[in-house]
Scaffold this active site. Structure first.
Site, PDB file in Angstrom:
ATOM      1  N   HIS A  13      62.046  69.381  51.730  1.00  0.00           N
ATOM      2  CA  HIS A  13      63.064  68.243  51.659  1.00  0.00           C
ATOM      3  C   HIS A  13      63.350  67.948  53.198  1.00  0.00           C
ATOM      4  CE1 HIS A  13      66.280  65.959  50.092  1.00  0.00           C
ATOM      5  NE2 HIS A  13      66.942  66.607  51.240  1.00  0.00           N
TER       6      HIS A  13
ATOM      7  N   ASP B 227      67.960  69.746  44.596  1.00  0.00           N
ATOM      8  CA  ASP B 227      67.876  70.155  46.157  1.00  0.00           C
ATOM      9  C   ASP B 227      68.960  71.373  46.370  1.00  0.00           C
ATOM     10  OD1 ASP B 227      65.723  68.468  46.531  1.00  0.00           O
ATOM     11  OD2 ASP B 227      66.780  66.894  47.311  1.00  0.00           O
TER      12      ASP B 227
ATOM     13  N   ASN C 113      59.856  73.388  46.986  1.00  0.00           N
ATOM     14  CA  ASN C 113      59.808  72.030  47.312  1.00  0.00           C
ATOM     15  C   ASN C 113      60.265  71.872  48.987  1.00  0.00           C
ATOM     16  OD1 ASN C 113      60.295  69.229  47.092  1.00  0.00           O
ATOM     17  ND2 ASN C 113      62.510  69.311  46.838  1.00  0.00           N
TER      18      ASN C 113
END
Length: 197
Positions: A108, A144, A106
């Site tokens: 971020h 996260d 991911n």
């Protein structure tokens, strides 16, 4: 050659960077499918680059697990080596993460663990931070909080707005993502090892 499935919710600027990089015959990865949880603007990139796309609309938290199962089914049919969440704004259900981890990463727009969550840029400004950044992580069940693959600082400038700051973070995210995909493909980054640490 790494096969990538990229999941988006918005315009797909990181996706475009990956698609452009993979036009180089020397780049060791190819996007094989683009997925979204809504009618995202970035889906037009599938048409532009000749990449299949799919949409699994999110209808509400009551159906989250069922939605996750449908999403996973769509992803797995492409037999990807790596799934990239790039501006994908939905938390994946645990069994989707379990099925894909650690080959699930991911991007971020913050220097994690600072400012996790959906509003990393806004939160950095609200906190009066003098610097923030961009991070690339292995996805786990936290928000996260997975192992960091790569990250870089980005200064917050006087007069920055959420838009202006995000516009400076995005190129850093793109660069980190392209380099990480290269490093994963070439064996310089071991996601299994990162996931265990």
């Amino acid at each position: 050659m790494l096969k990538l499935v990229v999941l988006i919710s918005g315009g797909g600027s990181n996706l475009r960077a990956l698609l452009e990089a993979s036009e180089d015959a020397e780049f060791p990865a190819r996007v094989v499918a683009i997925g979204a949880d809504r009618d995202a603007d970035g889906l037009v990139l599938g048409e532009e680059f000749g990449i299949p796309s799919f949409t699994v609309p999110f209808r509400g938290s009551a159906e989250r697990e069922e939605w996750g199962d449908h999403l996973l089914e769509q992803i797995l049919q492409w037999e990807p080596d790596l799934v990239i969440l790039s501006g994908f704004m939905r938390l994946l259900p645990p069994r989707v993460i379990a099925a894909l981890a650690p080959n699930l990463i991911n991007t971020h727009p913050a220097y994690l663990p600072e400012f996790p969550g959906a509003h990393g840029v806004r939160d950095a400004l609200a906190a009066g931070a003098t610097q923030t950044g961009a991070s690339l992580i292995v996805v786990d069940e936290s928000v996260d909080g997975g192992p960091v693959i790569a990250q870089e600082r980005v200064p917050v400038l006087a007069g920055d707005t959420e838009t202006s700051l995000h516009d400076r973070i995005k190129p850093v995210e793109r660069r980190l993502l392209i380099q990480a995909v290269l490093d994963i493909a070439n064996g310089h980054i071991d996601l299994q090892e990162l996931h265990r640490s």
